[in-house]
Design a protein around this motif. Structure first.
Motif, PDB file in Angstrom:
ATOM      1  N   GLN A 196      -7.063   0.934  -3.258  1.00  0.00           N
ATOM      2  CA  GLN A 196      -6.938   0.213  -1.989  1.00  0.00           C
ATOM      3  C   GLN A 196      -8.227  -0.535  -1.696  1.00  0.00           C
ATOM      4  OE1 GLN A 196      -5.813   3.380   0.729  1.00  0.00           O
ATOM      5  NE2 GLN A 196      -3.718   2.600   0.804  1.00  0.00           N
TER       6      GLN A 196
ATOM      7  N   ALA B 226       0.846  -1.187   0.000  1.00  0.00           N
ATOM      8  CA  ALA B 226       0.000   0.000   0.000  1.00  0.00           C
ATOM      9  C   ALA B 226       0.881   1.237   0.000  1.00  0.00           C
ATOM     10  CB  ALA B 226      -0.922  -0.002   1.215  1.00  0.00           C
TER      11      ALA B 226
ATOM     12  N   ASP C 231      -3.211   7.577  -3.572  1.00  0.00           N
ATOM     13  CA  ASP C 231      -3.195   6.415  -2.688  1.00  0.00           C
ATOM     14  C   ASP C 231      -3.583   5.179  -3.480  1.00  0.00           C
ATOM     15  OD1 ASP C 231      -2.655   8.217  -0.713  1.00  0.00           O
ATOM     16  OD2 ASP C 231      -4.649   8.171   0.208  1.00  0.00           O
ATOM     17  N   GLY C 232      -3.000   4.055  -3.131  1.00  0.00           N
ATOM     18  CA  GLY C 232      -3.343   2.833  -3.835  1.00  0.00           C
ATOM     19  C   GLY C 232      -2.471   1.679  -3.390  1.00  0.00           C
ATOM     20  N   VAL C 233      -2.522   0.595  -4.166  1.00  0.00           N
ATOM     21  CA  VAL C 233      -1.727  -0.604  -3.909  1.00  0.00           C
ATOM     22  C   VAL C 233      -0.944  -0.921  -5.179  1.00  0.00           C
ATOM     23  CG1 VAL C 233      -1.785  -3.074  -3.381  1.00  0.00           C
ATOM     24  CG2 VAL C 233      -3.368  -1.510  -2.232  1.00  0.00           C
TER      25      VAL C 233
END
Length: 665
Positions: free
Chosen positions: A665, A615, A639-641
């Motif tokens: 995410q 993440a 934001d993310g993975v």
């Protein structure tokens, strides 16, 4: 003379020997490692054979494999170049025992020089001046401490075997001696397998001057004048020149005579270099004999007009030296510097990678280029990172220095970082210009030679102007090819009704984005930068030269520009910039909104800072790529993975290549 010669080396020295052999009608055999299958010396030789893996120990240091190739190819002689096996007495002996000529000194001569202590004793017996010191076999700490006190401080502890600046310590006080001795012995043992040391008085502010010698099998020996190598960093030569501005005619004659004595003392045959250290008062002392051709031999060739490789071949074939001492010529002044793939700002860390662009001056009687690579070749991690030797000649030293500055300004290396800017500052530094530099100056004042971090405003404006002119030229060409030559959509001057429109420009410099705004067209611009508004008038770009007026002052710049980068040089300083879109978001690296993270420019991935499944937050660094002598952090746009990584450290990537993908995410 030989009809076929094997070259047991690689890079520029292998190419250098091939050129001389071709001129003399001699066929050449090259050997190569797995990493060098496409190298220039392989392409230029008449025949080439693989000898092992990429590491030197797997290939170029395998004397048995090289001898096998020599026998299989029918080579009559082996030229060792410099480095690798060139000073290996066992290899020279094995070559001779195989009935093949070794183009270098006899093994016995090499062995006499294999120990610094033994060589020093031999030179003393021959009447060659040596630095006062201790070379005895008793290596007990008590004896060495007593001898150190006798010699006096400062003194130097040196490993008795080996070289390259390893196993050397300068000691200033007796109470420091034991700790420095133990450190030196450990380093010598690790590097050379033997921990014996010798002690010498440390000559302060010394000059390093070497004499090129040649001997033949008929008992003749002479010298071919001197080379000064006082510009050094950590005992490694940076600039070499001939003649030395420090030597008087009397000192030159005395050093030349001592060098010939040294050659006779070890029955020297072929090319060698006798190295001396000279104190400020002119007293000189023997240091060592390099029993091979030196990297800096071109400065001797340019000032004597002699081909030292041809001399090597003829002497090895049994010929006598072609001239006597009184006939040795000397004319003009020559200077050599070495272009390396290295990063001066990171402690001269060696670099590697593909030479995306390699521009060097056009060779002429005044400018010589010795190189083993061309544009598109790879500077390997396994070998010395030298890209080319740049050697200039002219009638006198000031003119030669001016020619060297001009030649360096014409150089451009894109791919691995290089030392070009460092060399440009070096050849303009007062210590070099005045000929006053000593062997320790660079190490004491290295910051004086480092490239400037601040961007010169005039260079930035020149880069912007060149970019504007290029954009306009491309637009005109497109308009000329269109069905409607007068279409307003083909005009690139930012025109708006009643005024010239706003034209933003963006560049990357050392990872920082520089933004400018221009108004105007056709070489007449008003350019806004962080330090104000500047008037540029009369700008013209022709054949790589930009002429313009900045605030009414006429200026001229050398320019190289393409769709990815622009480089400008004002004859003194350079500025290299990467062109980027002025409309891209800061640190943007996502193509659209599909989660793909792409490379903003061609470069090499130097670091991966994330892994699949991790993440990440917006702005977090994911990868670092290196391009155009700078590093650029590739950051997460949101934001993310991390779903996938499509690049690894060391990979070369093109602009817009997908480096990673993100998922919500």
């Amino acid at each position: 003379m030989f009809s076929k010669i094997l070259i047991a080396n690689r890079g520029e020295i292998a190419c250098r020997v091939i050129r001389t052999c071709r001129r003399l009608g001699i066929r050449t055999v090259a050997v190569y490692s797995e990493a060098d299958a496409d190298a220039q010396h392989v392409r230029q030789a008449d025949e080439a054979y693989p000898i092992g893996g990429p590491r030197p120990a797997e290939s170029y240091l395998r004397g048995d494999a090289i001898l096998e190739v020599a026998k299989r190819s029918g080579a009559q002689a082996i030229h060792p170049g410099y480095g690798f096996l060139s000073e290996n007495a066992d290899f020279a002996e094995a070559v001779e025992n195989a009935g093949i000529a070794f183009i270098g000194p006899k093994a016995a001569s090499m062995r006499k020089m294999g120990s610094k202590a033994g060589a020093k004793d031999l030179m003393m017996a021959a009447g060659v001046p040596v630095v006062p010191g201790y070379t005895g076999e008793d290596q007990s700490p008590n004896v060495l401490s007593r001898e150190a006190a006798r010699i006096g401080f400062p003194l130097m502890i040196k490993a008795a075997h080996g070289g390259g600046g390893k196993g050397m310590r300068i000691v200033h006080r007796l109470d420091e001696f034991i700790a420095q001795l133990e450190s030196c012995q450990r380093e010598a043992s690790n590097a050379f397998g033997r921990d014996r040391v010798l002690l010498e008085r440390y000559v302060q502010a010394p000059r390093h001057i070497e004499i090129q010698v040649f001997g033949d099998a008929h008992g003749n020996a002479l010298h071919l004048n001197e080379r000064e190598c006082s510009a050094q960093r950590r005992y490694q030569k940076v600039l070499e020149e001939s003649p030395s501005v420090f030597l008087t005619p009397e000192l030159r004659a005395a050093m030349g005579e001592a060098a010939v004595k040294a050659a006779h003392a070890i029955d020297y045959v072929n090319a060698g270099t006798v190295e001396f250290i000279v104190d400020p008062g002119g007293a000189f002392y023997f240091m060592e004999i390099n029993t091979r051709l030196q990297v800096e031999h071109p400065v001797t060739e340019l000032t004597t007009g002699l081909d030292l490789v041809e001399w090597q071949l003829r002497v090895a074939a049994g010929d006598a030296l072609p001239i006597v001492q009184q006939q040795v010529p000397q004319h003009g002044h020559a200077i050599e510097v070495r272009l390396y793939a290295e990063d001066p700002e990171a402690g001269f860390l060696p670099g590697s990678g593909r030479l995306e662009k390699l521009v060097l001056p056009t060779p002429s009687p005044q400018v010589r280029i010795d190189s083993g690579v061309v544009q598109g070749d790879i500077v390997s991690i396994f070998y010395d990172p030298m890209i080319a030797k740049l050697i200039v000649w002219d009638q006198d030293r000031p003119t030669a220095l001016a020619r060297l500055r001009d030649a360096l300004s014409q150089c451009e290396i894109v791919g691995p970082k290089s030392n070009i800017e460092f060399l440009e500052r070096l050849v303009r530094h007062p210590s070099v210009v005045e000929g006053s530099i000593d062997t320790g100056y660079l190490d004491r004042h290295l910051d004086e030679f480092m490239p400037a971090h601040a961007v010169d405003p005039s260079l930035l404006l020149a880069a912007a102007t060149a970019t504007l002119l290029m954009q306009e030229a491309v637009a005109r060409e497109a308009a000329a090819l269109s069905s409607d030559h007068s279409s307003p959509w083909a005009i690139a001057d930012g025109w708006r009704l009643g005024h010239a429109g706003r034209r933003p420009l963006a560049f990357l410099h050392r990872g920082e984005e520089l933004g400018l705004v221009a108004h105007g067209a056709d070489g007449e611009y008003s350019i806004e930068s962080a330090d104000g508004i500047h008037a540029v008038t009369g700008a013209r770009l022709r054949a790589g030269e930009l002429s313009l007026r900045l605030e009414s002052q006429a200026r001229r710049f050398l320019v190289r520009i393409d769709s990815h980068r622009v480089s400008v040089h004002d004859g003194d300083k350079r500025l290299d910039l990467v062109l980027v879109s002025a409309y891209r978001p800061k640190n943007a690296s996502v193509s659209g909104n599909d989660g793909r993270i792409v490379a903003p420019m061609p470069g090499r991935v130097v670091m991966i800072k994330a892994k699949p499944g991790q993440a990440v937050a917006a702005g977090q660094e994911l990868l670092v790529i290196e391009a155009m002598k700078m590093e650029l952090a590739i950051k997460s746009p949101r934001d993310g993975v991390v779903a996938e990584l499509r690049a690894a450290a060391g990979d070369f990537v093109e602009a817009d290549a997908v480096l990673a993908t993100l998922e919500p995410q």
